[in-house]
Structures are given as C-alpha cells and as structure tokens.
Design a protein around this motif. Structure first.
Motif, PDB file in Angstrom:
ATOM      1  N   UNK A   1      11.291  16.982 -21.342  1.00 18.09           N
ATOM      2  CA  UNK A   1      11.867  15.874 -20.628  1.00 18.09           C
ATOM      3  C   UNK A   1      12.388  16.456 -18.907  1.00 18.09           C
ATOM      4  N   UNK A   2      12.649  17.532 -18.877  1.00 24.19           N
ATOM      5  CA  UNK A   2      13.166  18.016 -17.519  1.00 24.19           C
ATOM      6  C   UNK A   2      12.154  17.843 -17.006  1.00 24.19           C
ATOM      7  N   UNK A   3      10.680  18.165 -17.300  1.00 23.82           N
ATOM      8  CA  UNK A   3       9.384  18.072 -16.339  1.00 23.82           C
ATOM      9  C   UNK A   3       8.979  16.620 -16.124  1.00 23.82           C
ATOM     10  N   UNK A   4       8.824  16.145 -17.442  1.00 21.37           N
ATOM     11  CA  UNK A   4       8.913  14.122 -17.065  1.00 21.37           C
ATOM     12  C   UNK A   4       9.892  13.924 -15.542  1.00 21.37           C
ATOM     13  N   UNK A   5      10.973  14.188 -16.002  1.00 19.39           N
ATOM     14  CA  UNK A   5      12.004  14.028 -14.961  1.00 19.39           C
ATOM     15  C   UNK A   5      11.714  13.692 -13.376  1.00 19.39           C
ATOM     16  N   UNK A   6      10.609  15.339 -13.356  1.00 15.51           N
ATOM     17  CA  UNK A   6      10.467  15.226 -12.000  1.00 15.51           C
ATOM     18  C   UNK A   6       9.241  14.926 -11.479  1.00 15.51           C
ATOM     19  N   UNK A   7       7.904  14.586 -12.869  1.00 14.16           N
ATOM     20  CA  UNK A   7       6.922  13.952 -12.258  1.00 14.16           C
ATOM     21  C   UNK A   7       7.012  12.122 -11.793  1.00 14.16           C
ATOM     22  N   UNK A   8       7.243  12.166 -11.948  1.00 13.62           N
ATOM     23  CA  UNK A   8       8.229  10.166 -12.035  1.00 13.62           C
ATOM     24  C   UNK A   8       7.429   9.460 -12.077  1.00 13.62           C
ATOM     25  N   UNK A   9       8.047   9.617 -14.257  1.00 10.79           N
ATOM     26  CA  UNK A   9       7.636   8.661 -14.574  1.00 10.79           C
ATOM     27  C   UNK A   9       7.105   6.689 -13.700  1.00 10.79           C
ATOM     28  N   UNK A  10       6.984   5.872 -14.359  1.00  9.72           N
ATOM     29  CA  UNK A  10       7.155   4.754 -13.990  1.00  9.72           C
ATOM     30  C   UNK A  10       7.992   3.435 -14.223  1.00  9.72           C
TER      31      UNK A  10
ATOM     32  N   UNK B   1      18.642  12.110  -9.348  1.00  8.42           N
ATOM     33  CA  UNK B   1      19.480  13.064 -10.658  1.00  8.42           C
ATOM     34  C   UNK B   1      20.065  12.726 -11.518  1.00  8.42           C
ATOM     35  N   UNK B   2      20.125  11.738 -12.091  1.00  9.67           N
ATOM     36  CA  UNK B   2      20.075  10.312 -12.741  1.00  9.67           C
ATOM     37  C   UNK B   2      18.883  11.361 -13.819  1.00  9.67           C
ATOM     38  N   UNK B   3      17.574  11.128 -13.791  1.00  7.53           N
ATOM     39  CA  UNK B   3      16.894  11.419 -14.409  1.00  7.53           C
ATOM     40  C   UNK B   3      16.637  12.845 -15.132  1.00  7.53           C
ATOM     41  N   UNK B   4      17.125  13.635 -14.014  1.00 11.48           N
ATOM     42  CA  UNK B   4      17.349  15.467 -14.615  1.00 11.48           C
ATOM     43  C   UNK B   4      17.883  15.287 -15.828  1.00 11.48           C
ATOM     44  N   UNK B   5      19.210  14.510 -15.786  1.00 11.40           N
ATOM     45  CA  UNK B   5      20.030  14.558 -16.610  1.00 11.40           C
ATOM     46  C   UNK B   5      19.542  13.701 -17.809  1.00 11.40           C
ATOM     47  N   UNK B   6      19.391  12.247 -17.732  1.00 11.36           N
ATOM     48  CA  UNK B   6      18.662  11.906 -19.253  1.00 11.36           C
ATOM     49  C   UNK B   6      18.035  11.828 -19.675  1.00 11.36           C
ATOM     50  N   UNK B   7      16.231  12.860 -18.953  1.00  6.28           N
ATOM     51  CA  UNK B   7      15.615  12.838 -19.507  1.00  6.28           C
ATOM     52  C   UNK B   7      14.765  13.856 -20.528  1.00  6.28           C
ATOM     53  N   UNK B   8      15.755  15.167 -20.616  1.00  7.11           N
ATOM     54  CA  UNK B   8      15.951  16.300 -20.971  1.00  7.11           C
ATOM     55  C   UNK B   8      17.471  15.988 -22.321  1.00  7.11           C
ATOM     56  N   UNK B   9      18.039  15.580 -22.025  1.00  8.38           N
ATOM     57  CA  UNK B   9      18.682  14.679 -23.739  1.00  8.38           C
ATOM     58  C   UNK B   9      17.307  14.135 -24.735  1.00  8.38           C
ATOM     59  N   UNK B  10      17.031  13.041 -23.574  1.00 10.56           N
ATOM     60  CA  UNK B  10      16.385  12.209 -24.626  1.00 10.56           C
ATOM     61  C   UNK B  10      15.068  13.504 -25.267  1.00 10.56           C
TER      62      UNK B  10
END
Length: 163
Positions: free
Chosen positions: A89-98, A104-113
């Motif tokens: 999830x952390x990696x996905x938050x950095x590659x810029x999902x469409x 910053x919000x993505x760094x928090x949400x994607x690892x949890x998801x």
C-alpha cells in the motif's frame, strides 16, 4: 574539494530523508553516510565518537524498522500478510494511482488499506482483519517515525556544523 564533500553529504542526507518513508531505500544508513562524508570537511568539529554513536543508532533504527511492524501486527492478532499489504500500500501511494487520495493523505490511507487487504486474504473476517491491519499500520508509523526523526536530526547536525 570541500564543496564536493558538502554536496555529497547533502545528497546523502536527502536520500536518507526520502528513505525514511520509501520502502527499499535504507534511510538511516544513508543519513549516517552523510555525516561520515561531512566529517572529512575541515570546518566540521564532531569526531569519531559522534560517528560511531550515530552508526549504532542508524543500525538499531534499521533493525527496529523490520521488527516493530511484526511485533505490533502480532500484538493486534495479525499475520505477515498484513505487514506485506501495508508495504505494498505504501508503494502504491508513491506511484501515483489514478484514483484515491494522493500526497500525505495517501501515505496514510494506502498502507492501511494494503494491510487490511492482506489480512482479508488470510482471515476473511473484517473484524479480525481491521484490528490486525491497524496493528500493521501502527507498526509502520512507528518505524517510519523513528527513521524520520533520525534523518531530521542528521540534517540538523549538518546545518549546525556548516553554518
């Protein structure tokens, strides 16, 4: 030569800072390497003891970064799938999902998801998965926090030495 040392140290410190949040980049060792390079600059006043102490701290933080997520996930009843999902999830938050939150919000949400998804694959129970995903996420935040504190401390020491 002195300018080259400063530039290399700054680049290593920035790489260490980035490595504090990006998986796969060894943040604390890169930050420590910045101090090591800077120690060769003639105007720098810290000595061997500082370099050794910071090396031990970088090693401990790096080891803790691998141990803490597992401990917190197990404490919350989770599995390795939650930790892996958190990292994915952390990696996905950095590659810029469409889709979804970025920055910053993505760094928090994607690892949890990611942790939740990993746990759902293993247990298929939303209550158990949510609890263990929270554990994986808390472990991730603690490890990242320690790495960020170390990287910022190194940058602070560098600034104090150079200015």
């Amino acid at each position: 030569m002195n300018t080259v040392l400063i530039i290399i140290a700054i680049l290593l410190a920035l790489a260490g800072l980035a490595g504090s949040v990006l998986p796969g980049i060894p943040g604390p060792p890169l930050s420590w390497a910045a101090l090591l390079v800077l120690s060769f600059h003639p105007s720098v006043t810290f000595g061997t003891a500082m370099i050794v102490i910071m090396a031990v701290m970088a090693a401990l933080i790096t080891v803790m970064d691998y141990i803490i997520p597992g401990i917190s996930t197990k404490k919350f009843g989770g599995s390795k799938a939650g930790v892996w999902g958190c990292n994915i999830g952390l990696i996905l938050s950095f590659i810029g999902l469409p889709f979804g939150p970025q920055g910053l919000l993505g760094i928090i949400i994607w690892p949890f998801l990611g942790a939740l998804t990993g746990e759902m694959i293993v247990s298929r129970d939303i209550k158990v998965s949510s609890k263990s995903a929270l554990g994986a996420f808390v472990g991730f935040l603690c490890g990242t926090g320690f790495k960020l504190i170390f990287a910022v401390a190194v940058i602070f020491v560098m600034i104090m030495q150079l200015f």
